[in-house]
Design a protein around this motif. Structure first.
Motif, mmCIF file in Angstrom:
data_model
loop_
_atom_site.group_PDB
_atom_site.id
_atom_site.type_symbol
_atom_site.label_atom_id
_atom_site.label_comp_id
_atom_site.label_asym_id
_atom_site.label_seq_id
_atom_site.Cartn_x
_atom_site.Cartn_y
_atom_site.Cartn_z
ATOM 1 N N GLY A 1 -6.085 -0.573 -11.770
ATOM 2 C CA GLY A 1 -4.760 -0.897 -11.826
ATOM 3 C C GLY A 1 -4.547 -1.866 -11.838
ATOM 4 O O GLY A 1 -5.734 -3.175 -11.701
ATOM 5 N N PHE A 2 -3.620 -3.340 -11.677
ATOM 6 C CA PHE A 2 -3.044 -4.117 -11.723
ATOM 7 C C PHE A 2 -3.755 -5.436 -13.231
ATOM 8 O O PHE A 2 -3.218 -6.087 -13.891
ATOM 9 N N ALA A 3 -4.976 -5.232 -13.568
ATOM 10 C CA ALA A 3 -5.690 -5.197 -14.770
ATOM 11 C C ALA A 3 -6.486 -4.353 -15.027
ATOM 12 O O ALA A 3 -7.051 -4.365 -14.086
ATOM 13 N N PRO A 4 -7.045 -4.417 -16.357
ATOM 14 C CA PRO A 4 -8.300 -3.675 -16.333
ATOM 15 C C PRO A 4 -9.336 -4.750 -15.880
ATOM 16 O O PRO A 4 -9.564 -5.651 -15.543
ATOM 17 N N GLY A 5 -10.294 -3.589 -15.121
ATOM 18 C CA GLY A 5 -11.592 -3.950 -14.809
ATOM 19 C C GLY A 5 -11.131 -4.126 -12.902
ATOM 20 O O GLY A 5 -12.317 -4.314 -12.129
ATOM 21 N N PHE A 6 -9.833 -4.099 -12.909
ATOM 22 C CA PHE A 6 -9.620 -4.046 -11.443
ATOM 23 C C PHE A 6 -9.861 -3.144 -10.184
ATOM 24 O O PHE A 6 -8.394 -2.016 -11.025
ATOM 25 N N ALA A 7 -10.602 -2.779 -9.728
ATOM 26 C CA ALA A 7 -10.742 -1.238 -9.210
ATOM 27 C C ALA A 7 -10.408 -1.458 -7.701
ATOM 28 O O ALA A 7 -10.859 -2.035 -7.045
ATOM 29 N N TYR A 8 -9.694 -0.508 -6.828
ATOM 30 C CA TYR A 8 -9.560 -0.738 -5.820
ATOM 31 C C TYR A 8 -10.673 0.059 -4.728
ATOM 32 O O TYR A 8 -10.790 1.924 -4.999
ATOM 33 N N LEU A 9 -11.217 -0.110 -4.438
ATOM 34 C CA LEU A 9 -12.634 0.083 -3.464
ATOM 35 C C LEU A 9 -11.935 0.639 -1.697
ATOM 36 O O LEU A 9 -11.067 0.002 -0.932
ATOM 37 N N VAL A 10 -12.066 1.731 -1.976
ATOM 38 C CA VAL A 10 -12.002 2.702 -0.496
ATOM 39 C C VAL A 10 -13.227 2.583 0.483
ATOM 40 O O VAL A 10 -14.000 3.382 0.394
ATOM 41 N N GLY A 11 -13.210 2.026 1.868
ATOM 42 C CA GLY A 11 -14.687 2.258 2.505
ATOM 43 C C GLY A 11 -13.501 2.562 4.147
ATOM 44 O O GLY A 11 -13.048 2.693 4.336
ATOM 45 N N ALA A 12 -15.325 3.503 4.232
ATOM 46 C CA ALA A 12 -14.921 4.353 5.808
ATOM 47 C C ALA A 12 -14.632 3.195 7.357
ATOM 48 O O ALA A 12 -14.007 3.792 7.904
ATOM 49 N N ASP A 13 -14.811 2.013 7.246
ATOM 50 C CA ASP A 13 -14.909 1.398 8.337
ATOM 51 C C ASP A 13 -13.206 0.214 8.189
ATOM 52 O O ASP A 13 -12.977 -0.130 7.555
ATOM 53 N N ARG A 14 -12.704 0.953 9.411
ATOM 54 C CA ARG A 14 -11.626 0.375 9.360
ATOM 55 C C ARG A 14 -11.253 -1.093 9.963
ATOM 56 O O ARG A 14 -10.059 -1.804 10.356
ATOM 57 N N ARG A 15 -12.369 -1.414 10.919
ATOM 58 C CA ARG A 15 -12.137 -2.646 11.115
ATOM 59 C C ARG A 15 -11.943 -3.837 10.180
ATOM 60 O O ARG A 15 -11.381 -4.851 10.623
ATOM 61 N N LEU A 16 -12.021 -3.773 8.655
ATOM 62 C CA LEU A 16 -11.773 -4.614 7.734
ATOM 63 C C LEU A 16 -10.369 -4.358 7.342
ATOM 64 O O LEU A 16 -10.352 -4.604 6.043
ATOM 65 N N ASP A 17 -9.488 -3.194 7.804
ATOM 66 C CA ASP A 17 -8.226 -3.405 7.291
ATOM 67 C C ASP A 17 -7.572 -4.798 8.152
ATOM 68 O O ASP A 17 -7.163 -5.395 8.954
ATOM 69 N N VAL A 18 -7.149 -5.481 6.598
ATOM 70 C CA VAL A 18 -6.564 -6.630 7.080
ATOM 71 C C VAL A 18 -5.335 -6.687 6.005
ATOM 72 O O VAL A 18 -5.234 -6.432 5.192
#
Length: 514
Positions: free
Chosen positions: A124-141
């Motif tokens: 979304g947002f723009a063509p090619g802009f992928a929202y990537l989800v990871g398991a490490d919650r330490r990088l939740d900023v």
């Protein structure tokens, strides 16, 4: 309804929003719909916990709503996408800020970013802009308090527990930790998006990004000389773009349908000159458009009520809108300022010969896909794809309206009953903040009953979003595929053409559709 599908809500009269238990269920439903599409299904937009399903008719949308809740997703295994490896240099301007927010040092941030496999949840947002989800919650900023007006293409970023790469220079509020030269979106590839929903992404830290220059003997082929043009634009006016009926079916890659804002006017213009209704024509904003014929043409102008004049060696004559007329070689045609309405459509017999991108010749002003907006000197080649020998199929244009019917939802539960009632009792003013992406309305602000933020989810043409300031924004053809503000309702699909003809300072009201 099974445990994975929590709710099914209308998103206008031609789409439904399916609320799911989590990302695994989202990917499972997306995989099922890709392999077993519903009759009439034209677009699927996965998000973090929802899937938007758009249909080609009201009847098909209702059938999808009735059937989707009975799907057994437990037997529809989610597709495990390809592994995409991204080389990145970790020197982003926000890397130190992210380290401070997470309690890590720079190497710790880099190690955790590269040390996990991310899943592309949605685009979304723009063509090619992928929202990537990871398991490490330490990088939740969090996002930056103040978004940047310009983020360089290739920036690697973090926000809200997700990572992403900006495919092109654009505004953005994510924390920038690095950069890559990976080509996220290339329309000339068989699969334009490098990262698709369901793919897995592994980042790899490198010291520098290498680019390969084109050497002697391997220069790209010379472009073919342009074909003889049928017309030349002499005055583009405020905005003139090439539009057809749009490119539905690519929303899962972040590409909106685009296309003519007044689709009925485009169809009428094509019928008047004997074309198929879906051929490209010129969409003109607020008149002031002029062109000169190089060869003899048959032309029709529909949409806004504008004076149309033709000048040639025998003087100047006025032609009627909503009817075909001849434009002979050497003659010029000019559109004045609309008496009423906003957008005009200029169709040529044979259509405009423009390059199709993802199945459409439409200019998408949000993503930049499609032909560039027309300028003085732009040449319009005329096609030969005609639907009938009949020229002139008169129709009565729809009457202007100022009362629009709205289908409630999918997020009307973010607002109280009193606020929803007030929304339809109020008069709204079309502001100057209006373009092909959307229209901002002015009036009594709409107050939310819920606090917090809504995760980004699929949106549709005609959706009425309520941002924090409470002033509604109505999405038009070039709207972003996903949005993060609650959608109170969606304007009835058969009234969107009239909405596109409302000029700034127009006043309108809404009523709930039964």
């Amino acid at each position: 309804m099974n445990d994975s599908i929590l709710d099914v809500r209308p998103a206008g009269d031609r789409a439904v929003l399916v609320q799911l238990a989590g990302l695994d269920a989202v990917l499972a439903l997306q995989a099922h719909l890709a392999g077993h599409p519903f009759p009439g299904q034209i677009d699927v937009v996965p998000a973090a916990s929802t899937v938007l399903i758009a249909a080609d008719s009201i009847r098909h949308a209702r059938n999808i709503a009735a059937q989707v809740e009975h799907l057994e997703l437990a037997t529809a295994a989610a597709h495990e996408g390809a592994l995409v490896v991204i080389d990145a240099v970790y020197d982003g301007v926000d890397l130190d800020a992210v380290a401070e927010l997470t309690g890590l040092d720079r190497d710790g941030v880099i190690g955790r970013h590269t040390g996990q496999v991310w899943t592309a949840a949605f685009t979304g947002f723009a063509p090619g802009f992928a929202y990537l989800v990871g398991a490490d919650r330490r990088l939740d900023v969090p996002r930056r308090e103040k978004p940047r007006t310009s983020v360089p293409a290739g920036s690697v970023a973090l926000a809200g527990g997700q990572s992403a790469i900006y495919p092109r220079q654009s505004p953005g509020g994510w924390q920038l930790i690095g950069r890559t030269a990976a080509e996220l979106w290339d329309i000339d590839r068989p699969e334009p998006a490098l990262i698709r929903p369901g793919d897995r992404v592994q980042f790899r830290a490198v010291r520098e990004i290498l680019t390969v220059a084109v050497g002697p003997g391997s220069a790209p082929a010379e472009p073919e000389p342009p074909r003889l043009s049928g017309l030349v634009v002499t005055e583009p006016g405020m905005e003139a773009t090439i539009q057809d009926l749009g490119r539905a079916g690519w929303a899962h890659l972040g590409v909106t349908a685009s296309g003519a804002l007044d689709r009925g006017a485009l169809r009428r213009a094509n019928r008047l000159v004997g074309n198929r209704v879906d051929l490209p024509a010129v969409e003109v904003l607020l008149g002031g458009f002029a062109l000169e014929a190089v060869t003899d043409q048959v032309v029709a102008v529909t949409g806004a009520s504008v004076p149309v004049t033709v000048a040639g060696e025998h003087g100047v004559r006025t032609v009627l809108p909503e009817s075909p007329f001849a434009l002979l070689a050497g003659e010029s045609m000019a559109l004045g300022r609309p008496v009423s309405g906003l957008r005009s459509y200029v169709a040529l017999r044979g259509g405009i010969d423009a390059r199709a991108v993802l199945g459409s010749c439409s200019t998408d002003t949000l993503s930049g896909i499609g032909p560039s907006p027309l300028a003085a000197g732009s040449r319009l080649a005329v096609g030969t794809d005609r639907g009938t020998s009949l020229v002139g199929s008169p129709e009565i244009p729809p009457a202007p309206i100022t009362q629009f019917h709205v289908v409630r939802g999918p997020r009307d539960d973010w607002f109280s009953h009193d606020v929803l009632a007030q929304f339809c009792e109020s008069e709204w003013l079309v502001t100057t903040q209006c373009n092909r992406i959307g229209i901002t309305l002015h009036g009594a602000p709409v107050a939310r009953e819920r606090s917090g933020e809504l995760p980004s989810e699929g949106t549709v043409r005609g959706a009425i979003q309520i941002p924090p300031d409470g002033l509604p924004v109505v999405f038009l053809s070039d709207h972003p595929v996903t949005g993060g503000y609650p959608v109170l309702g969606v304007i009835a699909s058969n009234e969107l053409d009239q909405l596109a003809q409302l000029a700034p300072d127009s006043r309108l009201r809404f009523s709930w559709q039964p």
